[in-house]
Design an enzyme around this catalytic site. Sequence first.
Site, PDB file in Angstrom:
ATOM      1  N   TRP A 117       0.839  -1.156  -0.058  1.00 27.93           N
ATOM      2  CA  TRP A 117      -0.025  -0.046  -0.113  1.00 27.93           C
ATOM      3  C   TRP A 117       0.728   1.416  -0.022  1.00 27.93           C
ATOM      4  O   TRP A 117       0.264   2.359   0.037  1.00 27.93           O
ATOM      5  CB  TRP A 117      -0.778  -0.108   1.226  1.00 27.93           C
ATOM      6  CG  TRP A 117      -0.144  -0.416   2.457  1.00 27.93           C
ATOM      7  CD1 TRP A 117       0.692   0.501   3.462  1.00 27.93           C
ATOM      8  CD2 TRP A 117      -0.069  -1.721   3.077  1.00 27.93           C
ATOM      9  NE1 TRP A 117       1.057  -0.229   4.424  1.00 27.93           N
ATOM     10  CE2 TRP A 117       0.701  -1.512   4.167  1.00 27.93           C
ATOM     11  CE3 TRP A 117      -0.586  -2.952   2.896  1.00 27.93           C
ATOM     12  CZ2 TRP A 117       1.003  -2.544   5.247  1.00 27.93           C
ATOM     13  CZ3 TRP A 117      -0.473  -4.231   3.433  1.00 27.93           C
ATOM     14  CH2 TRP A 117       0.426  -3.827   4.643  1.00 27.93           C
ATOM     15  N   GLU A 123      -5.548   0.706   6.259  1.00 32.13           N
ATOM     16  CA  GLU A 123      -5.451   1.226   7.524  1.00 32.13           C
ATOM     17  C   GLU A 123      -6.260   0.501   8.423  1.00 32.13           C
ATOM     18  O   GLU A 123      -5.978   0.419   9.609  1.00 32.13           O
ATOM     19  CB  GLU A 123      -5.832   2.729   7.504  1.00 32.13           C
ATOM     20  CG  GLU A 123      -4.951   3.758   6.807  1.00 32.13           C
ATOM     21  CD  GLU A 123      -3.490   3.750   7.503  1.00 32.13           C
ATOM     22  OE1 GLU A 123      -3.595   3.421   8.801  1.00 32.13           O
ATOM     23  OE2 GLU A 123      -2.367   4.073   6.860  1.00 32.13           O
ATOM     24  N   GLN A 143      -4.145  -2.729  15.006  1.00 27.72           N
ATOM     25  CA  GLN A 143      -3.730  -3.967  16.200  1.00 27.72           C
ATOM     26  C   GLN A 143      -3.670  -5.120  15.602  1.00 27.72           C
ATOM     27  O   GLN A 143      -3.950  -6.320  16.083  1.00 27.72           O
ATOM     28  CB  GLN A 143      -5.184  -4.134  16.936  1.00 27.72           C
ATOM     29  CG  GLN A 143      -5.577  -2.951  17.825  1.00 27.72           C
ATOM     30  CD  GLN A 143      -6.636  -3.388  19.110  1.00 27.72           C
ATOM     31  OE1 GLN A 143      -6.606  -4.417  19.325  1.00 27.72           O
ATOM     32  NE2 GLN A 143      -7.414  -2.174  19.174  1.00 27.72           N
ATOM     33  N   THR A 144      -2.861  -5.140  14.262  1.00 28.99           N
ATOM     34  CA  THR A 144      -2.469  -6.242  13.681  1.00 28.99           C
ATOM     35  C   THR A 144      -1.105  -6.062  13.069  1.00 28.99           C
ATOM     36  O   THR A 144      -0.945  -5.010  12.483  1.00 28.99           O
ATOM     37  CB  THR A 144      -3.411  -6.506  12.347  1.00 28.99           C
ATOM     38  OG1 THR A 144      -4.857  -6.658  12.935  1.00 28.99           O
ATOM     39  CG2 THR A 144      -3.151  -8.239  11.961  1.00 28.99           C
ATOM     40  N   GLY A 181      -9.568 -10.852  13.076  1.00 31.22           N
ATOM     41  CA  GLY A 181     -10.340 -10.565  14.419  1.00 31.22           C
ATOM     42  C   GLY A 181     -11.086  -9.169  14.222  1.00 31.22           C
ATOM     43  O   GLY A 181     -10.714  -8.553  13.301  1.00 31.22           O
ATOM     44  N   TYR A 182     -11.790  -8.657  15.217  1.00 26.00           N
ATOM     45  CA  TYR A 182     -12.477  -7.594  15.226  1.00 26.00           C
ATOM     46  C   TYR A 182     -13.332  -7.437  13.919  1.00 26.00           C
ATOM     47  O   TYR A 182     -13.241  -6.593  13.370  1.00 26.00           O
ATOM     48  CB  TYR A 182     -11.444  -6.208  15.267  1.00 26.00           C
ATOM     49  CG  TYR A 182     -10.566  -6.253  16.642  1.00 26.00           C
ATOM     50  CD1 TYR A 182     -11.083  -5.787  17.838  1.00 26.00           C
ATOM     51  CD2 TYR A 182      -9.322  -6.763  16.539  1.00 26.00           C
ATOM     52  CE1 TYR A 182     -10.364  -5.940  19.112  1.00 26.00           C
ATOM     53  CE2 TYR A 182      -8.597  -6.921  17.684  1.00 26.00           C
ATOM     54  CZ  TYR A 182      -8.925  -6.438  18.878  1.00 26.00           C
ATOM     55  OH  TYR A 182      -8.228  -6.275  20.188  1.00 26.00           O
ATOM     56  N   TYR A 234      -7.952   8.965  13.791  1.00 23.00           N
ATOM     57  CA  TYR A 234      -6.807   8.317  13.123  1.00 23.00           C
ATOM     58  C   TYR A 234      -7.072   8.055  11.704  1.00 23.00           C
ATOM     59  O   TYR A 234      -6.285   8.409  10.783  1.00 23.00           O
ATOM     60  CB  TYR A 234      -6.293   7.333  13.840  1.00 23.00           C
ATOM     61  CG  TYR A 234      -5.340   6.407  13.099  1.00 23.00           C
ATOM     62  CD1 TYR A 234      -3.998   6.807  12.731  1.00 23.00           C
ATOM     63  CD2 TYR A 234      -5.601   5.218  12.520  1.00 23.00           C
ATOM     64  CE1 TYR A 234      -3.212   6.330  12.066  1.00 23.00           C
ATOM     65  CE2 TYR A 234      -4.795   4.635  11.629  1.00 23.00           C
ATOM     66  CZ  TYR A 234      -3.456   4.972  11.248  1.00 23.00           C
ATOM     67  OH  TYR A 234      -2.580   4.490  10.510  1.00 23.00           O
ATOM     68  N   ASP A 293      -1.565   7.276  15.851  1.00 26.20           N
ATOM     69  CA  ASP A 293      -1.916   5.807  16.332  1.00 26.20           C
ATOM     70  C   ASP A 293      -1.041   5.627  17.406  1.00 26.20           C
ATOM     71  O   ASP A 293      -0.365   6.632  17.867  1.00 26.20           O
ATOM     72  CB  ASP A 293      -1.714   4.654  14.982  1.00 26.20           C
ATOM     73  CG  ASP A 293      -0.467   4.897  14.704  1.00 26.20           C
ATOM     74  OD1 ASP A 293       0.358   5.367  15.150  1.00 26.20           O
ATOM     75  OD2 ASP A 293      -0.017   3.806  13.879  1.00 26.20           O
ATOM     76  N   CYS A 311      11.381   2.993  17.121  1.00 23.36           N
ATOM     77  CA  CYS A 311      10.900   3.413  18.599  1.00 23.36           C
ATOM     78  C   CYS A 311      10.027   2.274  19.039  1.00 23.36           C
ATOM     79  O   CYS A 311       8.819   2.680  19.304  1.00 23.36           O
ATOM     80  CB  CYS A 311      10.372   4.762  18.498  1.00 23.36           C
ATOM     81  SG  CYS A 311      10.144   5.618  20.055  1.00 23.36           S
ATOM     82  N   CYS A 327      17.739   6.184  15.489  1.00 26.65           N
ATOM     83  CA  CYS A 327      16.588   7.341  15.664  1.00 26.65           C
ATOM     84  C   CYS A 327      17.021   8.595  15.081  1.00 26.65           C
ATOM     85  O   CYS A 327      17.959   9.133  15.507  1.00 26.65           O
ATOM     86  CB  CYS A 327      15.866   7.024  16.897  1.00 26.65           C
ATOM     87  SG  CYS A 327      14.370   8.356  17.024  1.00 26.65           S
ATOM     88  N   CYS A 345      15.600  13.839  21.596  1.00 25.84           N
ATOM     89  CA  CYS A 345      14.832  13.005  22.588  1.00 25.84           C
ATOM     90  C   CYS A 345      15.032  13.289  23.837  1.00 25.84           C
ATOM     91  O   CYS A 345      16.082  12.660  24.344  1.00 25.84           O
ATOM     92  CB  CYS A 345      14.775  11.738  22.094  1.00 25.84           C
ATOM     93  SG  CYS A 345      13.770  10.441  22.900  1.00 25.84           S
TER      94      CYS A 345
END
Length: 419
Positions: free
Chosen positions: A88, A101, A106-107, A145-146, A182, A200, A254, A265, A271
């Site tokens: 993508w 998206e 959560q995957t 899921g979800y 988001y 996110d 991170c 980073c 930071c």
Amino acid sequence: MTDAAENEKITPPGKTRRDQLSGQSAAAAEPRMSRGSAGSDRSAGASGCAPASVQAGAVVPAAILDFLPELSQDILAWYDKNARTLPWRGERDAYRIWVSEIMLQQTRVEAVIPYYERFLTALPDVASLARATDETLHKLWEGLGYYSRVLNMKKAAGILSHDGVFPSSFEQLLRLPGFGRYTAGAVASIAFNQPVPAVDGNVLRVLARITMSFTDISGSRTKKAFEALAGTMLIPARSGDFNQALMELGATVCLPGARARCAECPAQQVCLSRQHGCVQSLPISPRKKPRTATEHTALILISPRGVLIRQRAKTGLLAGLWELPCIDGQLSRKQAVDEMEKLGADIRGLVSLQPYRHIFTHAEWHMHGFAATTRGFMAAGFVWADERELKDRYALPSALKPYVRLLGALIESARTDAR
């Protein structure tokens, strides 16, 4: 004279303002940090990095604001060099970006790629998604899921098909089913280069560490503050790329806890959590509630026609998916036989299956199982499914996957015995 002008005046020759910040003492930086809840203070203090004096409510330290333009350019340059090649990436098609998206929520990226490709092969545009049956969507989503996510996508696709256009503005996208701040920000910025942030969990972690914020990132006030900060950091000509850069930084460098790769980073010089030894303690998030553990027993009935399955209720956990007959509680062999016979089975060769655990976000299923062969029979609310139908038609939850993997061999064995 403003603070910014004063900082500009005292920057030593040959040093950037970023170098100046990295050289600040802890005493100079600490008063600008934010304060969290009592629980958050305990979490931060455990590592010895909690600021001794903080300004309540100031999520973003004033000391860092002057360095944002340079930091944004550094992060974007890092992204241009290090971004992963993903199906993508580089897309400007709003539908494809939307699909990616929603799947990525959560995957893990590695898990999403085959789902993304299969989904777009089956449903290449908004109109085809709007026409898809729930059964088709469940099968395409099986294992992610979800499942409510994909059903909300269908609702949104119906609206988009009726309107005939994919909206480009954040506000319009936010009105669609399943679009939170988001998702709306990601689609608006990546597909249409709208100058809106997309924050996110990965982005929250990056920003909380850069600013050394001890506020609970699950709080709405904190999320709004970091969304505003991300909006300030945007590079308007490349809004979508910059949002993806922040996400990529959180996903690959991170990282949570001790896995953070600070030496790689692009924000390491500014930071504050790195300077103060707080990286592993941030961000602050609420303690997770213990999952509720329950016992369940799956009854696997095999005949030459396939395996007996039924559809779950249209509401609740795993709504609308198909499942093996399951009974609450851990059944004994005799109880399992009794339950199978209630369904109408004349069982033969009862086998006890290996137990396992399946973890949901807020629940834990302790699974037990028994398998037996039987002649085909009719049971209200159940169907017999063969290997092809299990593969192509019926979506079963991941909670049953260890037992589902056994079905092909069990069905073939039952057919062999029947010959």
